[in-house]
Write a protein that holds these residues in place. Structure first.
Motif, PDB file in Angstrom:
ATOM      1  N   SER A   1       0.832  -1.214   0.000  1.00 40.61           N
ATOM      2  CA  SER A   1       0.000   0.000   0.000  1.00 40.61           C
ATOM      3  C   SER A   1       0.863   1.258   0.000  1.00 40.61           C
ATOM      4  O   SER A   1       0.556   2.230  -0.700  1.00 40.61           O
ATOM      5  CB  SER A   1      -0.925  -0.001   1.216  1.00 40.61           C
ATOM      6  N   ALA A   2       1.942   1.243   0.773  1.00 41.71           N
ATOM      7  CA  ALA A   2       2.845   2.396   0.787  1.00 41.71           C
ATOM      8  C   ALA A   2       3.528   2.575  -0.561  1.00 41.71           C
ATOM      9  O   ALA A   2       3.703   3.706  -1.038  1.00 41.71           O
ATOM     10  CB  ALA A   2       3.882   2.232   1.899  1.00 41.71           C
ATOM     11  N   ALA A   3       3.918   1.459  -1.200  1.00 43.34           N
ATOM     12  CA  ALA A   3       4.546   1.553  -2.517  1.00 43.34           C
ATOM     13  C   ALA A   3       3.577   2.124  -3.546  1.00 43.34           C
ATOM     14  O   ALA A   3       3.967   2.938  -4.403  1.00 43.34           O
ATOM     15  CB  ALA A   3       5.044   0.182  -2.954  1.00 43.34           C
ATOM     16  N   ALA A   4       2.312   1.725  -3.474  1.00 39.63           N
ATOM     17  CA  ALA A   4       1.318   2.267  -4.400  1.00 39.63           C
ATOM     18  C   ALA A   4       1.101   3.764  -4.164  1.00 39.63           C
ATOM     19  O   ALA A   4       0.929   4.538  -5.121  1.00 39.63           O
ATOM     20  CB  ALA A   4       0.001   1.507  -4.248  1.00 39.63           C
ATOM     21  N   ALA A   5       1.116   4.182  -2.913  1.00 38.00           N
ATOM     22  CA  ALA A   5       0.961   5.613  -2.618  1.00 38.00           C
ATOM     23  C   ALA A   5       2.151   6.407  -3.140  1.00 38.00           C
ATOM     24  O   ALA A   5       1.990   7.519  -3.655  1.00 38.00           O
ATOM     25  CB  ALA A   5       0.797   5.817  -1.112  1.00 38.00           C
ATOM     26  N   ALA A   6       3.359   5.848  -3.019  1.00 42.26           N
ATOM     27  CA  ALA A   6       4.539   6.531  -3.561  1.00 42.26           C
ATOM     28  C   ALA A   6       4.485   6.609  -5.081  1.00 42.26           C
ATOM     29  O   ALA A   6       4.920   7.604  -5.683  1.00 42.26           O
ATOM     30  CB  ALA A   6       5.809   5.808  -3.112  1.00 42.26           C
ATOM     31  N   GLN A   7       3.948   5.568  -5.718  1.00 40.79           N
ATOM     32  CA  GLN A   7       3.836   5.579  -7.175  1.00 40.79           C
ATOM     33  C   GLN A   7       2.882   6.669  -7.650  1.00 40.79           C
ATOM     34  O   GLN A   7       3.049   7.223  -8.747  1.00 40.79           O
ATOM     35  CB  GLN A   7       3.357   4.216  -7.658  1.00 40.79           C
ATOM     36  N   ARG A   8       1.879   6.991  -6.839  1.00 38.94           N
ATOM     37  CA  ARG A   8       0.956   8.074  -7.198  1.00 38.94           C
ATOM     38  C   ARG A   8       1.504   9.445  -6.827  1.00 38.94           C
ATOM     39  O   ARG A   8       1.052  10.469  -7.375  1.00 38.94           O
ATOM     40  CB  ARG A   8      -0.386   7.862  -6.496  1.00 38.94           C
ATOM     41  N   ALA A   9       2.462   9.504  -5.904  1.00 44.47           N
ATOM     42  CA  ALA A   9       2.934  10.798  -5.405  1.00 44.47           C
ATOM     43  C   ALA A   9       3.930  11.454  -6.352  1.00 44.47           C
ATOM     44  O   ALA A   9       3.871  12.659  -6.592  1.00 44.47           O
ATOM     45  CB  ALA A   9       3.537  10.631  -4.010  1.00 44.47           C
ATOM     46  N   TRP A  10       4.898  10.671  -6.879  1.00 41.94           N
ATOM     47  CA  TRP A  10       5.962  11.328  -7.633  1.00 41.94           C
ATOM     48  C   TRP A  10       5.467  11.952  -8.934  1.00 41.94           C
ATOM     49  O   TRP A  10       5.985  13.012  -9.332  1.00 41.94           O
ATOM     50  CB  TRP A  10       7.144  10.388  -7.827  1.00 41.94           C
ATOM     51  N   PRO A  11       4.479  11.395  -9.678  1.00 41.27           N
ATOM     52  CA  PRO A  11       3.983  12.140 -10.852  1.00 41.27           C
ATOM     53  C   PRO A  11       3.332  13.466 -10.490  1.00 41.27           C
ATOM     54  O   PRO A  11       3.396  14.433 -11.266  1.00 41.27           O
ATOM     55  CB  PRO A  11       2.981  11.163 -11.487  1.00 41.27           C
ATOM     56  N   ALA A  12       2.701  13.535  -9.305  1.00 46.88           N
ATOM     57  CA  ALA A  12       2.094  14.805  -8.890  1.00 46.88           C
ATOM     58  C   ALA A  12       3.163  15.869  -8.658  1.00 46.88           C
ATOM     59  O   ALA A  12       2.992  17.035  -9.028  1.00 46.88           O
ATOM     60  CB  ALA A  12       1.267  14.592  -7.620  1.00 46.88           C
ATOM     61  N   TRP A  13       4.292  15.471  -8.052  1.00 46.75           N
ATOM     62  CA  TRP A  13       5.382  16.427  -7.856  1.00 46.75           C
ATOM     63  C   TRP A  13       6.057  16.785  -9.175  1.00 46.75           C
ATOM     64  O   TRP A  13       6.519  17.907  -9.354  1.00 46.75           O
ATOM     65  CB  TRP A  13       6.404  15.857  -6.880  1.00 46.75           C
ATOM     66  N   ARG A  14       6.103  15.838 -10.119  1.00 47.93           N
ATOM     67  CA  ARG A  14       6.672  16.149 -11.419  1.00 47.93           C
ATOM     68  C   ARG A  14       5.818  17.195 -12.132  1.00 47.93           C
ATOM     69  O   ARG A  14       6.338  18.082 -12.824  1.00 47.93           O
ATOM     70  CB  ARG A  14       6.761  14.871 -12.255  1.00 47.93           C
ATOM     71  N   ALA A  15       4.488  17.126 -11.956  1.00 45.49           N
ATOM     72  CA  ALA A  15       3.615  18.122 -12.568  1.00 45.49           C
ATOM     73  C   ALA A  15       3.877  19.519 -11.995  1.00 45.49           C
ATOM     74  O   ALA A  15       3.859  20.520 -12.727  1.00 45.49           O
ATOM     75  CB  ALA A  15       2.150  17.729 -12.367  1.00 45.49           C
ATOM     76  N   VAL A  16       4.137  19.587 -10.685  1.00 45.68           N
ATOM     77  CA  VAL A  16       4.470  20.885 -10.088  1.00 45.68           C
ATOM     78  C   VAL A  16       5.774  21.415 -10.677  1.00 45.68           C
ATOM     79  O   VAL A  16       5.898  22.611 -10.992  1.00 45.68           O
ATOM     80  CB  VAL A  16       4.580  20.747  -8.551  1.00 45.68           C
ATOM     81  N   THR A  17       6.752  20.539 -10.862  1.00 47.68           N
ATOM     82  CA  THR A  17       8.029  20.954 -11.448  1.00 47.68           C
ATOM     83  C   THR A  17       7.842  21.503 -12.843  1.00 47.68           C
ATOM     84  O   THR A  17       8.473  22.500 -13.230  1.00 47.68           O
ATOM     85  CB  THR A  17       9.002  19.762 -11.472  1.00 47.68           C
ATOM     86  N   HIS A  18       6.981  20.902 -13.640  1.00 48.08           N
ATOM     87  CA  HIS A  18       6.746  21.377 -15.007  1.00 48.08           C
ATOM     88  C   HIS A  18       6.136  22.773 -15.021  1.00 48.08           C
ATOM     89  O   HIS A  18       6.428  23.573 -15.910  1.00 48.08           O
ATOM     90  CB  HIS A  18       5.826  20.393 -15.735  1.00 48.08           C
ATOM     91  N   HIS A  19       5.295  23.070 -14.040  1.00 50.35           N
ATOM     92  CA  HIS A  19       4.731  24.427 -13.979  1.00 50.35           C
ATOM     93  C   HIS A  19       5.836  25.462 -13.747  1.00 50.35           C
ATOM     94  O   HIS A  19       5.792  26.556 -14.327  1.00 50.35           O
ATOM     95  CB  HIS A  19       3.685  24.510 -12.862  1.00 50.35           C
ATOM     96  N   TRP A  20       6.805  25.121 -12.904  1.00 51.70           N
ATOM     97  CA  TRP A  20       7.888  26.069 -12.630  1.00 51.70           C
ATOM     98  C   TRP A  20       8.874  26.166 -13.792  1.00 51.70           C
ATOM     99  O   TRP A  20       9.782  26.997 -13.751  1.00 51.70           O
ATOM    100  CB  TRP A  20       8.629  25.675 -11.354  1.00 51.70           C
ATOM    101  N   ASP A  21       8.728  25.327 -14.825  1.00 51.46           N
ATOM    102  CA  ASP A  21       9.530  25.507 -16.029  1.00 51.46           C
ATOM    103  C   ASP A  21       9.163  26.798 -16.754  1.00 51.46           C
ATOM    104  O   ASP A  21       9.976  27.344 -17.508  1.00 51.46           O
ATOM    105  CB  ASP A  21       9.339  24.323 -16.984  1.00 51.46           C
ATOM    106  N   ILE A  22       7.946  27.267 -16.536  1.00 49.34           N
ATOM    107  CA  ILE A  22       7.435  28.440 -17.257  1.00 49.34           C
ATOM    108  C   ILE A  22       7.231  29.611 -16.309  1.00 49.34           C
ATOM    109  O   ILE A  22       7.665  30.731 -16.578  1.00 49.34           O
ATOM    110  CB  ILE A  22       6.119  28.087 -17.970  1.00 49.34           C
ATOM    111  N   ILE A  23       6.567  29.355 -15.180  1.00 48.53           N
ATOM    112  CA  ILE A  23       6.243  30.438 -14.250  1.00 48.53           C
ATOM    113  C   ILE A  23       7.477  30.785 -13.437  1.00 48.53           C
ATOM    114  O   ILE A  23       8.253  29.912 -13.027  1.00 48.53           O
ATOM    115  CB  ILE A  23       5.077  30.029 -13.340  1.00 48.53           C
TER     116      ILE A  23
END
Length: 580
Positions: free
Chosen positions: A310-332
């Motif tokens: 369950s913890a591994a599945a939660a980590a698998q869902r977490a890192w794409p969300a942080w990657r999306a935040v990083t992509h926003h800061w590529d522009i803003i």
């Protein structure tokens, strides 16, 4: 190892037990010294209970709040006992005391341990390198929770029960009435404090985990920074992750009050934090997946294997969300000139990246840009025995807890920057009707909303991962299970109260992208048979195909969590010329 409150409360109990177990009669100089040190001990115990604050809405007349009534009565009894002991100590102040006697030495050590532990609990004393001034606030939910408060009350009243008969016997060894009578009254009030505790324990049993939570509260001491080295073993990497996470938590709490005015609160720092969170949670996913496989190999309990999964599945869902935040800061961005100042968290979070990555991957020289990123560590090499699983999950728990705290502080800082109109985008990304004669312009409301929504999604994912690791730490009795105490003792947030969260960020899919050959098919549907026009349509379709292929390749590269990791800062020339 991290110092905890039990490192001071335990020795205090041992010194008090050693003092009262002395069987011989005390000489008069030693008895006078014992009275002075006993006064210090009881004063420290009274101050402990004096720090307890009654929760809002508590009714001492209700049966459920019996412990509040008992705490108030015990506090009053200890205060009166401390006052009478001060009078007794003042009466023998002119008598030279024998401070070398074992009883006096044990009482003095117990008083010191109680005073220091009480100050540490309040966050007022920070030995070693100073920690964040408000770092103790992170454990306020633990220290003020009813179970921990009840455990503290039981600890103090247990000392009163131990010292009451001994203080009554000590009054017989004092010849002066000016000291004997106050000491007798102090012993009587100690009996009263112990009696209220006995009555409370008969009414309600102390939870078994309450004393463990009390003794496990970490001391607010900031460990020294130890940058990663290439020869660290798995236990060394785990210890380094825990120490780095502790430093990051304190740094985030210390910087949060200054985020509105500090120049370090900028897009560069926030992007580094988001990228580090993406890499660390991705490495955590790989580590937890390997641990789940290793737990199956060694025949671990099914509940443990399920919780690791369950913890591994939660980590698998977490890192794409942080990657999306990083992509926003590529522009803003937050400035029209390159930022060169980092927050304390952003300046040190690379230590967490390297240690988490080297724990997940086989190469001891692993870096986010390393070519060996694909060689994941073998599960048998990661955890040799069942105890190693507990150690590694505790380290991942520390990292996830720090990322959750950083996410909350960064999200609040970004919101303040958005309200202060400090978010910008390149002017070339605006519509052609925008006539701003500068390289950057204010971020549109839709772009800002998507950034904040992505932070909400990432924060929620980080919170879910930390909650799963909380359960795993409690299940394995890991040393990091104390990290779960603030969340377990925090009241649930009711809908409609507190902060309004934005809707989760969802990638925009409503923009139609022409497929190769679409323009030619459109001309055929319009019954266009002119060869020149059809040839132009075929060329346009071929050009569109090439553009889409290049964009797809770039998108695949961006799906990697290590895409465009910020490199160490280099001196850059100030760009002062405005683009028109």
């Amino acid at each position: 190892m991290t110092a905890v409150l039990g490192d001071f409360l335990g020795p205090a109990s041992e010194h008090l037990a050693a003092a009262v177990s002395f069987g011989d009669d005390l000489p008069y100089p030693a008895a006078c010294g014992a009275i002075r040190e006993l006064s210090r001990v009881i004063s420290a115990m009274a101050r402990y209970l004096g720090d307890l604050a009654l929760p809002d809405g508590a009714d001492q007349a209700r049966p459920a709040d019996t412990w509040l009534r008992m705490a108030t009565a015990t506090r009053l009894a200890l205060r009166r006992s401390a006052l009478r002991l001060q009078s007794a100590a003042g009466a023998v102040s002119r008598v030279p005391a024998d401070e070398t006697h074992p009883v006096v030495a044990h009482l003095s050590a117990a008083a010191d341990q109680l005073a220091v532990s009480r100050d540490l609990l309040q966050g007022r004393l920070q030995p070693g390198r100073p920690a964040a001034p408000d770092g103790h606030a992170y454990w306020a939910a633990v220290a003020s929770s009813p179970p921990v408060t009840a455990a503290l009350l039981a600890e103090i009243t247990g000392h009163a029960r131990t010292l009451a008969p001994w203080a009554a016997q000590l009054s017989l060894a004092v010849s002066a009435d000016s000291a004997r009578l106050p000491l007798h009254d102090a012993a009587r009030w100690l009996y009263a404090a112990a009696g209220t505790a006995d009555a409370w324990q008969q009414h309600q049993e102390l939870p078994p985990a309450a004393r463990q939570q009390l003794h496990g509260i970490p001391v607010p001491v900031l460990p020294a920074r130890h940058p990663p080295v290439t020869a660290e073993t798995v236990p060394g990497l785990c210890a380094g992750i825990a120490a780095t996470a502790t430093r990051l938590r304190y740094a985030a709490l210390a910087f949060a009050p200054h985020a509105r005015t500090s120049p370090a609160a900028n897009s560069l720092s926030w992007r580094r934090d988001a990228a580090a969170a993406a890499i660390t949670t991705h490495a955590s996913h790989l580590i937890l997946t390997a641990l789940a496989e290793r737990a199956s190999q060694i025949g671990a309990e099914p509940a443990l294997r399920a919780q690791i999964g369950s913890a591994a599945a939660a980590a698998q869902r977490a890192w794409p969300a942080w990657r999306a935040v990083t992509h926003h800061w590529d522009i803003i961005t937050t400035a029209t000139r390159p930022d060169t100042i980092l927050t304390p968290v952003a300046a040190e979070i690379s230590d967490l990246i390297l240690r988490a990555g080297r724990l997940a991957f086989a190469s001891p020289r692993w870096t986010p840009a390393s070519a060996d990123a694909g060689h994941v560590r073998d599960p048998a090499d990661l955890a040799l025995a069942a105890g190693d699983i507990t150690t590694i999950t505790a380290a991942i728990h520390h990292a996830a807890d720090a990322i959750t705290l950083i996410a909350a502080t960064d999200r609040q800082a970004v919101r303040e920057a958005a309200h202060g109109s400090r978010l910008y985008i390149p002017t070339r990304l605006r519509s052609e009707t925008c006539d701003t004669p500068y390289r950057y312009t204010h971020s549109p409301a839709s772009w800002t909303w998507e950034l904040l929504a992505s932070y909400d999604t990432a924060t929620q994912a980080a919170t879910t991962l930390t909650a799963e690791l909380d359960e795993l730490a409690v299940l394995t009795s890991a040393p990091s299970q104390i990290l779960a105490a603030p969340r377990r003792n925090s009241p649930p947030t009711r809908p409609g109260h507190g902060e309004q969260h934005a809707a989760p960020y969802v990638a925009r899919t409503d923009i139609g992208i022409p497929q190769p050959g679409q323009l030619e098919k459109l001309l055929h549907s319009l019954r266009i048979t002119e060869p020149a026009m059809l040839t132009r349509a075929q060329l346009a379709d071929a050009t569109a195909h090439d553009i889409l292929a290049e964009a797809a390749a770039k998108t695949q590269r961006r799906q990697n969590p290590y895409y465009r990791i910020p490199e160490p800062l280099r001196p850059q020339a100030n760009l002062r010329r405005h683009a028109r």
